[in-house]
Structures are given as C-alpha cells and as structure tokens.
Design a protein around this motif. Structure first.
Motif, PDB file in Angstrom:
ATOM      1  N   PRO A 111      54.705  41.828  57.145  1.00  0.00           N
ATOM      2  CA  PRO A 111      55.789  40.848  57.168  1.00  0.00           C
ATOM      3  C   PRO A 111      56.373  40.789  55.757  1.00  0.00           C
ATOM      4  CG  PRO A 111      53.730  39.911  58.013  1.00  0.00           C
ATOM      5  CD  PRO A 111      53.389  41.208  57.364  1.00  0.00           C
ATOM      6  N   LEU A 112      57.684  40.974  55.631  1.00  0.00           N
ATOM      7  CA  LEU A 112      58.286  40.968  54.289  1.00  0.00           C
ATOM      8  C   LEU A 112      59.277  39.822  54.147  1.00  0.00           C
ATOM      9  CD1 LEU A 112      58.677  44.801  53.590  1.00  0.00           C
ATOM     10  CD2 LEU A 112      56.849  43.276  52.871  1.00  0.00           C
ATOM     11  N   ARG A 141      58.303  36.968  50.348  1.00  0.00           N
ATOM     12  CA  ARG A 141      57.040  37.716  50.286  1.00  0.00           C
ATOM     13  C   ARG A 141      57.125  38.898  49.322  1.00  0.00           C
ATOM     14  NH1 ARG A 141      57.111  36.840  55.943  1.00  0.00           N
ATOM     15  NH2 ARG A 141      55.572  35.312  56.582  1.00  0.00           N
ATOM     16  N   LYS A 142      58.244  38.969  48.591  1.00  0.00           N
ATOM     17  CA  LYS A 142      58.375  40.078  47.631  1.00  0.00           C
ATOM     18  C   LYS A 142      57.642  39.684  46.346  1.00  0.00           C
ATOM     19  CE  LYS A 142      61.968  42.625  45.266  1.00  0.00           C
ATOM     20  NZ  LYS A 142      63.398  42.766  45.040  1.00  0.00           N
ATOM     21  N   ARG A 143      56.300  39.673  46.444  1.00  0.00           N
ATOM     22  CA  ARG A 143      55.443  39.158  45.378  1.00  0.00           C
ATOM     23  C   ARG A 143      54.291  40.122  45.144  1.00  0.00           C
ATOM     24  NH1 ARG A 143      58.114  34.585  43.706  1.00  0.00           N
ATOM     25  NH2 ARG A 143      56.307  34.334  42.408  1.00  0.00           N
ATOM     26  N   LEU A 144      53.604  39.922  44.013  1.00  0.00           N
ATOM     27  CA  LEU A 144      52.440  40.766  43.699  1.00  0.00           C
ATOM     28  C   LEU A 144      51.351  40.647  44.764  1.00  0.00           C
ATOM     29  CD1 LEU A 144      52.210  40.351  39.836  1.00  0.00           C
ATOM     30  CD2 LEU A 144      52.645  42.472  41.103  1.00  0.00           C
ATOM     31  N   ALA A 145      51.216  39.446  45.363  1.00  0.00           N
ATOM     32  CA  ALA A 145      50.178  39.257  46.385  1.00  0.00           C
ATOM     33  C   ALA A 145      50.394  40.228  47.550  1.00  0.00           C
ATOM     34  CB  ALA A 145      50.205  37.816  46.880  1.00  0.00           C
ATOM     35  N   VAL A 153      64.033  44.924  50.330  1.00  0.00           N
ATOM     36  CA  VAL A 153      62.736  44.336  49.963  1.00  0.00           C
ATOM     37  C   VAL A 153      61.644  45.386  50.169  1.00  0.00           C
ATOM     38  CG1 VAL A 153      61.007  42.613  50.613  1.00  0.00           C
ATOM     39  CG2 VAL A 153      63.398  41.933  50.355  1.00  0.00           C
ATOM     40  N   ALA A 154      61.721  46.105  51.288  1.00  0.00           N
ATOM     41  CA  ALA A 154      60.728  47.147  51.570  1.00  0.00           C
ATOM     42  C   ALA A 154      60.786  48.264  50.535  1.00  0.00           C
ATOM     43  CB  ALA A 154      60.954  47.707  52.974  1.00  0.00           C
TER      44      ALA A 154
END
Ligand SMILES: NC(=O)c1ccc[n+]([C@@H]2O[C@H](COP(=O)([O-])OP(=O)(O)OC[C@H]3O[C@@H](n4cnc5c(N)ncnc54)[C@H](O)[C@@H]3O)[C@@H](O)[C@H]2O)c1
Ligand SMILES: [Zn+2]
Length: 360
Positions: free
Chosen positions: A68-69, A73-77, A104-105
C-alpha cells in the motif's frame, strides 16, 4: 509499443525509455535479455495490480509483492518493509527488480533498490502520467522526512523505464491533470510544434488524445535536459520552470494545494515575473494562460504571499539573499539563474490571488 525513436536520446540517458500501450511484451523482452531472477513490486491499487500481474507473468517473476503506497506512506518505514520483503522473497545482489505504479512507487522502490545489498538493478513500469513524464525518468529517488518532501534519497538511474499508456485509461481526471501541468512546462521549454500541438489538443476530451506521442514528446524534453546536465552545463535547471513558486505555494498551503496545481500557478507566476522585467511578451504569456485554463488547471487561488515567500526562501535555489528563477524569454526559450528582487516576487504573488485580467 513505441520506443522513443531517437536512439541517441536513450544512449545519452544510458537506459531505454519505452512508451506504448503494451508494456507487458516489452517488459518480457527486456527481462529475457537481462536474464536475471526477477521480482515485481507494485502499488497495491486495484488498477495497478492488474498491470503488475501481467508484468510478473510476462517476466516470469519469482515473486509479486504488493505494498500500500500513497504520499503518506512515502517514508523510510515503508522502505524498510520493502527491503525486508525482498530479502524474504530471496532477492539476491544480481536480481532484477521491476516496480509498477506511479511516482510514489518509482521514488520509493527505486530508492529501496538503490540501497538493497548496496544496489540491485531496478526497472519501472509507470502507470501515472506524472511517473511517465517526470518521476520515473532522471534517476532521482527518495522518500519524505518530517514535513518535507523528498528529503532522503539517492541518485540512482533505473535499468529501464516502461510507460504503459494503456494504464492512463483508469487514471482519474485530477491525476491526469497533475501530469499535464508538467507536460505544459515541457511544452514551454521545448516550444515550436510541441506547444502548438498541445494547444490544438487541449479542447478535446482526454480519451481522444494520442497519449503515446504526448508522453514521448514530454520524455524527450526531460531526457535532453537531464542528459545535458551530465556535462555540468546546468541545463537540468530549466526543468524547474514554475517550480520555485510551486514549492513555496505547496509548502505554504501545507500541501492542500497539489503539486500539479502549484506548478500551474507557478507557471503563471514565472510568466508574470518575466513580463515585469521585460523578458517575455504579453501575447505569449496569454497563450500559456489560455492553454492552462483549457486544461482546467488553476491560475489563481487563496495564496498567502508572505507565507509563500517565507516557504520559498527555504528553497535550495536561493543564493546570497536573492532568489534565482527560471523564467521564459519566449515559448521555446527558457533561461535559468535569473535574480529577482523580493519586491517583484511579492507583487507577482499578489496577482496570483486574482483571476488573470486581459494583461495576464
Ligand atoms: N523523482 C522525481 O524526479 C519526481 C518527479 C516528479 C514527481 N515525483 C514524485 O512523484 C509522486 C507523485 O506521483 P503520482 O502523481 O504518480 O502519485 P502516486 O504514485 O501516488 O499515484 C497517484 C494515485 O494514482 C493511483 N494509480 C496509479 N496508477 C494508476 C492507474 N493506472 N489507474 C488508476 N489509479 C492509479 C495510485 O495508487 C495513487 O493513489 C510524488 O511523491 C513526487 O514527489 C518525483
Ligand atoms: Zn514538478
């Protein structure tokens, strides 16, 4: 499927950019040539999933892994999750990873692959217009930190980029417009037939647009600027047309104004700033505004000039107290590194609060 016809363009970039309506067979041929164990990662959106399944089958992938992006969610985690999943799937140092999705992907998977075992080969199948004309090309990868966008990342060229224009059919109009703001930017940089052609297309419904050619033309502009910059001429800076304003506008709005909308406002602002210093003609400025309006991109908005100015002063392009801008001299002739006074920038920002008059 059409490969960007100018072979030297791909040579300059060092990797192929393939544009067309049948990504699958092209990816299959690419994967066969690579001859590596292949892993497919994708943005877990149902439309992207359909493309990703086709790609994985065609490339005889060993694993197909959804994430899921979305921008939040574009984070280091998430990068860590991707790295762990690749490890669990058995990806080794000599693997080929193919990512499927939008910008984002491409930013996030590209970054994960740049650091996985100190770097594995990565190819991207772009499914949004933003990814096709901008994000997937040029080798910038990364994620967001805190409130700031793209603050952690790396330059990592992909092994190949596949622009699946068939995927644009399922993309909403607002997502298409996000990409169109960058297409207009590219057309101002390139000028000539590209701009004229976009003007002719603009009144027609998107379903009838020749997307393959449009993406190819936009990719050419990005590619030429990126490749020129390898020679350290600074040419990549022209791609920032409208973006000093856009970044300030986005940040000041706490990202309520999207990047594409901010770029449209930024293109108007750059035109106004160029007009003020006598660099640009009013007739050409109005042509740009008319095109943006036909594409239903915004030309004015509730802009807080002081907040935008403050946000702009964080921008990297500021040197010795004076802001530098990329400004049009004409459609097809864009210059960079132009110093402008804060007073003139402030005046332009005030104009953005109101719809354009007959003078722009
Ligand atoms: N690296 C660069 O040079 C560069 C340049 C421009 C933008 N970017 C980055 O790109 C990101 C924005 O990219 P984006 O606009 O593609 O966002 P995105 O990847 O989040 O995609 C937008 C939405 O469309 C969905 N989607 C993707 N393909 C679809 C399809 N074919 N049909 C229906 N829905 C689909 C996604 O799930 C998402 O909800 C930003 O994070 C930005 O920082 C990077
Ligand atoms: Zn942009």
């Amino acid at each position: 499927m059409r490969v960007v016809s100018d072979a030297s363009l791909n040579d300059d970039l060092g990797y192929p950019v393939v544009i067309g309506a049948n990504a699958r067979s092209e990816v299959a041929a690419f994967a066969r040539k690579e001859g590596r164990e292949t892993f497919v990662l994708y943005d877990a959106n149902r439309f992207v999933a359909a493309t990703a399944r086709g790609v994985a089958k065609a490339a005889r992938a060993k694993a197909l892994i959804p994430f899921p992006l979305g921008e939040r969610r574009k984070r280091l985690a998430t990068v860590e999750r991707v790295l762990d999943a690749m490890l669990a799937a058995g990806a080794e140092r000599d693997a080929l990873v193919i990512g499927v999705g939008g910008g984002v992907a491409s930013d996030l998977f590209g970054f994960a692959c740049a650091i996985y075992m100190r770097g594995v080969r990565y190819a991207h199948v772009a499914t949004t217009l933003v990814a096709m004309v901008d994000a997937a090309i040029g080798g910038k990868t990364g994620v967001n930190l805190g409130d700031g966008k793209n603050l952690a990342g790396s330059f990592a060229d992909p092994a190949g980029v596949f622009c699946d224009v068939a995927a644009l059919r399922t993309l909403g109009q607002s997502a298409l417009r996000e990409g169109l703001a960058e297409v207009v930017k590219a057309a101002i940089i390139e000028g000539g037939d590209f701009f004229d052609w976009l003007e002719e297309l603009s009144p027609h419904p998107f379903a009838r647009w020749p997307w393959t050619t449009l993406v190819a033309e936009s990719v050419k502009v990005k590619t030429m600027s990126v490749a020129d910059d390898r020679l350290e001429s600074g040419a990549r800076q022209v791609l920032n047309l409208g973006h000093t304003f856009a970044h300030g506008i986005e940040r000041a709005s706490r990202y309520r104004i999207t990047h594409g909308a901010a770029v449209a406002l930024g293109l108007r602002a750059a035109g106004l700033l160029a007009l003020r210093s006598g660099r640009f003609s009013e007739a050409e400025h109005l042509r740009v505004l008319t095109l943006l309006a036909l594409l239903r991109l915004p030309l004015h908005g509730p802009i807080d000039g002081d907040a935008v100015l403050a946000a702009m002063s964080h921008d990297k392009k500021k040197r010795a107290g004076r802001q530098r801008f990329v400004l049009p001299r004409a459609i097809g002739d864009v210059e960079y590194g132009v110093e402008c006074s804060p007073a003139s920038v402030r005046a332009v920002l005030r104009r953005l609060q109101k719809a354009p008059s007959a003078r722009g």
